[in-house]
Design an enzyme around this catalytic site. Structure first.
Site, PDB file in Angstrom:
ATOM      1  N   ALA A  66      41.600  91.348  19.203  1.00 41.08           N
ATOM      2  CA  ALA A  66      41.717  92.709  18.240  1.00 41.08           C
ATOM      3  C   ALA A  66      43.033  92.704  17.295  1.00 41.08           C
ATOM      4  O   ALA A  66      43.922  91.907  17.280  1.00 41.08           O
ATOM      5  CB  ALA A  66      42.346  93.770  19.393  1.00 41.08           C
ATOM      6  N   GLY A 112      39.681  90.078  21.934  1.00 41.30           N
ATOM      7  CA  GLY A 112      38.720  90.624  21.667  1.00 41.30           C
ATOM      8  C   GLY A 112      37.723  89.823  21.027  1.00 41.30           C
ATOM      9  O   GLY A 112      36.457  90.083  21.088  1.00 41.30           O
ATOM     10  N   GLU A 115      36.011  88.459  23.743  1.00 34.53           N
ATOM     11  CA  GLU A 115      35.415  89.729  24.626  1.00 34.53           C
ATOM     12  C   GLU A 115      34.014  89.663  23.945  1.00 34.53           C
ATOM     13  O   GLU A 115      33.023  90.138  24.427  1.00 34.53           O
ATOM     14  CB  GLU A 115      35.897  90.711  24.599  1.00 34.53           C
ATOM     15  CG  GLU A 115      37.287  90.425  25.769  1.00 34.53           C
ATOM     16  CD  GLU A 115      38.322  91.851  25.781  1.00 34.53           C
ATOM     17  OE1 GLU A 115      38.890  92.049  24.711  1.00 34.53           O
ATOM     18  OE2 GLU A 115      38.158  92.413  26.842  1.00 34.53           O
ATOM     19  N   GLU A 135      45.872  88.682  26.147  1.00 37.67           N
ATOM     20  CA  GLU A 135      46.560  90.002  26.200  1.00 37.67           C
ATOM     21  C   GLU A 135      47.643  90.013  27.251  1.00 37.67           C
ATOM     22  O   GLU A 135      48.688  90.882  26.616  1.00 37.67           O
ATOM     23  CB  GLU A 135      45.382  91.072  26.554  1.00 37.67           C
ATOM     24  CG  GLU A 135      44.470  91.386  25.788  1.00 37.67           C
ATOM     25  CD  GLU A 135      43.127  90.318  25.504  1.00 37.67           C
ATOM     26  OE1 GLU A 135      43.122  89.237  26.139  1.00 37.67           O
ATOM     27  OE2 GLU A 135      41.872  90.624  24.881  1.00 37.67           O
TER      28      GLU A 135
END
Ligand code: COA
Length: 261
Positions: A66, A112, A115, A135
């Site tokens: 992210a 992310g 993911e 994270e």
């Protein structure tokens, strides 16, 4: 359609989506998530597209997570939760899409980025790739489906080890864990992904879509429910023109010609 943060190309029944923010190691900001959703929604109704490849531009990253700048600016739990739900929505769209999605992991797949790869159907990694969910080192947790999909894919213990340390693992270790399905030399990744996509694209699309649906939905069911769901899909597929063609072609000792019906 033109995009800013991704590139979409189509060739021989295969769409390739390339994350295209190489200076930020293809970090996934809100605009990129939105463009991915728009592109995939368009592809979902295109019967000419039989398989999708998702990859990153440049040689360094698939996606380094992210966008951390956007994470830092989050002002409320509600806004953060909504961000997670938007990205999880992209994951749901990917898993419900009838076409298979192959992640071609060309470098870092972190946070992310990993993911996103986990929401794909099959993952091929360059031997130089590094994967991880760091994270915890930012004081958060994987919120885009990572805690759920990683545990389902490689088991809860190994998933917790990766998520609680935030450590990156190399491609061959990811292969050993079942986190990626193939590892190839970096220079051969694009070709290997294309070859696999075309191999799948040449097979009957209703079968491919049903296999994806049976596995993805079945993972949320008991074994008995999953088997019943599988039998229902088998019933529908067995009555298609392609099933008639496939069985007839086998017995006639000729190549089948698929219609997607
Ligand atoms: N969000 C926003 N920008 C990111 C980013 C992310 N997730 N990951 C990398 N970048 C940016 C860096 O800020 C840097 O920008 P700059 O050139 O303007 O300074 C650029 O991409 C290159 O990254 P850099 O850290 O300088 O490269 P490196 O080779 O030293 O390290 C990584 C590569 C992937 C190990 C490192 O960038 C990293 O740890 N990224 C964050 C990974 C992460 O925690 N992801 C989870 C987010 S939830």
């Amino acid at each position: 359609m033109t995009f800013t943060n991704i590139e979409v190309t189509h060739a021989a029944g295969v769409s390739t989506i390339t994350l295209n923010r190489p200076k930020q190691l293809n970090a996934l900001d809100a605009a990129t998530i939105s463009e991915l959703s728009t592109a995939l929604t368009g592809i979902s109704s295109d019967t000419g597209v039989r398989a999708i490849i998702l990859t990153g531009s440049g040689e360094r990253a698939f996606a380094a997570g992210a966008d951390i700048g956007e994470l830092r600016e989050l002002q409320s739990a509600t806004a953060a939760r909504e961000m997670a739900l938007r990205s999880q929505g992209l994951g749901r769209l990917m898993s419900e899409l009838h076409q298979p999605i192959i992640a071609a992991i060309n470098g870092y797949a972190l946070g992310g980025g990993l993911e996103l790869a986990l929401a794909c159907d099959i993952r091929i990694a360059a031997d130089t790739a590094q994967l991880g969910l760091p994270e915890v080192t930012l004081g958060i947790l994987p919120g885009w489906g990572g805690t759920q999909r990683l545990a389902r894919l490689i088991g809860p213990g190994m998933a917790k080890l990766m998520m609680m340390t935030g450590e990156r693992i190399k491609a061959n270790e990811a292969l050993r864990l079942g986190l990626v399905e193939r590892v190839v030399p970096a220079a051969e990744l694009a070709q290997a992904a294309q070859q696999l996509a075309q191999q799948i694209a040449a097979l009957p699309p209703l079968s491919i879509a049903a296999i994806k649906q049976a596995v993805n939905q079945g993972l949320n069911m008991s074994l008995d429910q999953g088997n019943a769901f599988e039998a229902g899909l088998f019933g529908e597929l067995a009555m298609t023109a392609d099933a008639k063609e496939g069985t007839t072609a086998f017995l006639d000792k000729r190549a089948a010609v698929w219609q997607g019906k």
